[in-house]
Design a protein around this motif. Structure first.
Motif, PDB file in Angstrom:
ATOM      1  N   TYR A 105      -7.028  -8.068 -10.670  1.00  0.00           N
ATOM      2  CA  TYR A 105      -7.575  -9.418 -10.558  1.00  0.00           C
ATOM      3  C   TYR A 105      -6.595 -10.360  -9.865  1.00  0.00           C
ATOM      4  CZ  TYR A 105      -9.644 -13.892 -11.637  1.00  0.00           C
ATOM      5  OH  TYR A 105     -10.184 -15.151 -11.517  1.00  0.00           O
ATOM      6  N   VAL A 106      -5.344 -10.333 -10.300  1.00  0.00           N
ATOM      7  CA  VAL A 106      -4.355 -11.264  -9.760  1.00  0.00           C
ATOM      8  C   VAL A 106      -4.090 -10.984  -8.289  1.00  0.00           C
ATOM      9  CG1 VAL A 106      -1.956 -12.025  -9.920  1.00  0.00           C
ATOM     10  CG2 VAL A 106      -3.305 -11.699 -11.998  1.00  0.00           C
ATOM     11  N   LEU A 107      -3.890  -9.729  -7.938  1.00  0.00           N
ATOM     12  CA  LEU A 107      -3.636  -9.402  -6.534  1.00  0.00           C
ATOM     13  C   LEU A 107      -4.876  -9.664  -5.680  1.00  0.00           C
ATOM     14  CD1 LEU A 107      -1.485  -6.156  -6.836  1.00  0.00           C
ATOM     15  CD2 LEU A 107      -0.721  -8.494  -6.400  1.00  0.00           C
ATOM     16  N   GLY A 108      -6.052  -9.491  -6.277  1.00  0.00           N
ATOM     17  CA  GLY A 108      -7.278  -9.791  -5.548  1.00  0.00           C
ATOM     18  C   GLY A 108      -7.392 -11.254  -5.148  1.00  0.00           C
ATOM     19  N   LEU A 109      -6.800 -12.147  -5.929  1.00  0.00           N
ATOM     20  CA  LEU A 109      -6.822 -13.573  -5.591  1.00  0.00           C
ATOM     21  C   LEU A 109      -6.141 -13.854  -4.267  1.00  0.00           C
ATOM     22  CD1 LEU A 109      -6.007 -15.237  -9.040  1.00  0.00           C
ATOM     23  CD2 LEU A 109      -8.200 -15.281  -7.845  1.00  0.00           C
ATOM     24  N   VAL A 110      -5.194 -12.999  -3.882  1.00  0.00           N
ATOM     25  CA  VAL A 110      -4.470 -13.195  -2.621  1.00  0.00           C
ATOM     26  C   VAL A 110      -4.836 -12.115  -1.603  1.00  0.00           C
ATOM     27  CG1 VAL A 110      -2.566 -14.510  -3.580  1.00  0.00           C
ATOM     28  CG2 VAL A 110      -2.444 -12.014  -3.610  1.00  0.00           C
ATOM     29  N   GLY A 111      -5.943 -11.419  -1.837  1.00  0.00           N
ATOM     30  CA  GLY A 111      -6.453 -10.481  -0.852  1.00  0.00           C
ATOM     31  C   GLY A 111      -5.757  -9.145  -0.794  1.00  0.00           C
ATOM     32  N   ILE A 112      -4.985  -8.804  -1.836  1.00  0.00           N
ATOM     33  CA  ILE A 112      -4.315  -7.499  -1.874  1.00  0.00           C
ATOM     34  C   ILE A 112      -5.159  -6.573  -2.733  1.00  0.00           C
ATOM     35  CG2 ILE A 112      -2.224  -6.250  -2.517  1.00  0.00           C
ATOM     36  CD1 ILE A 112      -0.668  -8.861  -2.156  1.00  0.00           C
ATOM     37  N   THR A 113      -5.838  -5.635  -2.097  1.00  0.00           N
ATOM     38  CA  THR A 113      -6.779  -4.778  -2.832  1.00  0.00           C
ATOM     39  C   THR A 113      -6.505  -3.291  -2.688  1.00  0.00           C
ATOM     40  OG1 THR A 113      -8.308  -4.781  -0.943  1.00  0.00           O
ATOM     41  CG2 THR A 113      -8.624  -6.491  -2.626  1.00  0.00           C
ATOM     42  N   ASP A 114      -5.591  -2.909  -1.790  1.00  0.00           N
ATOM     43  CA  ASP A 114      -5.378  -1.484  -1.530  1.00  0.00           C
ATOM     44  C   ASP A 114      -3.995  -0.999  -1.922  1.00  0.00           C
ATOM     45  OD1 ASP A 114      -4.026  -2.911   0.355  1.00  0.00           O
ATOM     46  OD2 ASP A 114      -4.730  -1.761   2.086  1.00  0.00           O
ATOM     47  N   LEU A 115      -3.292  -1.769  -2.739  1.00  0.00           N
ATOM     48  CA  LEU A 115      -1.931  -1.418  -3.146  1.00  0.00           C
ATOM     49  C   LEU A 115      -1.950  -0.265  -4.141  1.00  0.00           C
ATOM     50  CD1 LEU A 115       0.801  -2.863  -2.459  1.00  0.00           C
ATOM     51  CD2 LEU A 115       0.647  -3.898  -4.719  1.00  0.00           C
ATOM     52  N   PRO A 116      -1.020   0.709  -4.032  1.00  0.00           N
ATOM     53  CA  PRO A 116      -0.947   1.743  -5.071  1.00  0.00           C
ATOM     54  C   PRO A 116      -0.616   1.136  -6.429  1.00  0.00           C
ATOM     55  CG  PRO A 116       0.327   2.375  -3.133  1.00  0.00           C
ATOM     56  CD  PRO A 116      -0.051   0.937  -2.943  1.00  0.00           C
ATOM     57  N   VAL A 117      -1.430   1.463  -7.423  1.00  0.00           N
ATOM     58  CA  VAL A 117      -1.245   0.997  -8.797  1.00  0.00           C
ATOM     59  C   VAL A 117      -1.295   2.220  -9.697  1.00  0.00           C
ATOM     60  CG1 VAL A 117      -2.180  -0.411 -10.668  1.00  0.00           C
ATOM     61  CG2 VAL A 117      -2.305  -1.244  -8.299  1.00  0.00           C
TER      62      VAL A 117
END
Length: 338
Positions: free
Chosen positions: A56-68
């Motif tokens: 959710y937090v990374l999605g706010l800044v458009g980061i959606t493909d980061l390895p988690v």
């Protein structure tokens, strides 16, 4: 930033509560930082909420493909203590609808420990590790790769309590060390290229207040409004500590000092041991507030740098500004500035 400059490449291990979320937003807003991967851990919330909050937090800044990567759901040798009373049931102050918090699209098959080892071995000396929660994932990775912290360029730990305090004073409760003392012992006793402790001795005195929340609300940006909403619940919790609506910037300060070590105005260096007084477990640099050695035998350990002084004004101004803008690409888009 010019093309010739090299970004700080950071791996974040987080139990994704309120202050963790703010730290992630701060890092995402830095033009000279690349978040390489994020690993989840229990603590401020249960492990599944930690994962959802990362997305959710990374999605706010458009980061959606980061390895988690999914991390440990409990300490090495105990049951977890989940801080719902501080961070809300979901870890983000219960201000986000559950339907808006799916699992990360970049969720990998590896465990957090496995991903940490893989990244460190593949890129020795290139990545930095920032830990914002209990140290269980790092301890598990150390069991697989004892030289792990020498393969990272540095590790910055939000946790610990610095040196012993002045007589008659005490430090704030340190949940990250308290949650897994065995893991903390492994991490502070492991060889490391550079190990920095940003402990509650320093974070408890660096605060955001109601004026900061007003500025975030007024910004009108997605990150600013979200930061204001979750900070409101944090201020509500901490009002009973000091009789006013302020909150320490625990994880955000650790993130900022990793990126801006020039904001560290004082520090002490020495071995850290894990102490327990019957109530609280802490990671301490084994010296008094005056810099003298403690009068008992200590466990040998490599050096840790413990922060004891910070340029608070420079940090808080930059921190609120970053929360408002959200990412370098958003810096010129609408809203007011801090």
């Amino acid at each position: 930033m010019s093309g010739a400059e090299v970004k700080r490449r950071i791996v974040v291990d987080t139990d994704t509560g309120i202050d963790d979320a703010l730290a992630l937003l701060y890092l995402a807003a830095q033009p000279d930082v690349e978040i390489v991967a994020v690993t989840s851990i229990y603590g401020n919330c249960v492990i599944d909420d930690s994962l959802r909050n990362i997305a959710y937090v990374l999605g706010l800044v458009g980061i959606t493909d980061l390895p988690v990567a999914r991390g440990a759901a409990k300490p090495l040798n105990a049951e977890p203590h989940i801080a719902h009373y501080v961070h809300g049931y979901d870890g983000l102050g219960d201000v986000v609808d559950i339907d808006d918090r799916p699992m990360p699209t970049g969720l990998v098959d590896q465990t957090a420990a496995e991903l940490l080892v893989e990244l460190a071995r593949a890129q020795p000396g290139e990545l930095e590790l920032l830990t914002l929660g209990p140290l269980t994932n790092i301890a598990l990775a150390l069991q697989a790769e004892p030289e792990l912290l020498t393969l990272f360029r540095s590790i910055t730990i939000m946790g610990g309590s610095g040196p012993f305090p002045e007589v008659g004073q005490s430090d704030m409760f340190d949940a990250n060390i308290q949650n897994d003392a065995d893991a903390a012992n492994l991490v502070f006793s492991a060889p490391a290229t550079r190990r920095v402790m940003v402990g509650v001795n320093i974070t408890s005195g660096v605060v955001t207040d109601e004026q900061d929340v007003v500025a975030l609300h007024k910004s009108g940006t997605p990150t600013g409004v979200f930061a204001a909403a979750i900070l409101e619940t944090y201020l509500d919790f901490y009002r009973l500590a000091w009789g006013r609506r302020i909150s320490p910037v625990h994880d955000g300060l650790a993130a900022a000092l990793m990126v801006h070590p020039e904001w560290i105005t004082a520090s002490v260096t020495g071995p850290a041991n894990i102490t327990h007084d019957g109530f609280t477990t802490r990671a301490r640099i084994m010296q008094t507030a005056e810099g003298r050695a403690v009068p008992w035998a200590i466990e040998p350990a490599p050096d840790t740098i413990a922060v004891t002084g910070v340029d608070t004004a420079a940090f808080v101004t930059a921190f609120i500004h970053s929360l408002i803008h959200g990412s370098p690409s958003h810096a010129s888009q609408g809203g007011t500035t801090a």
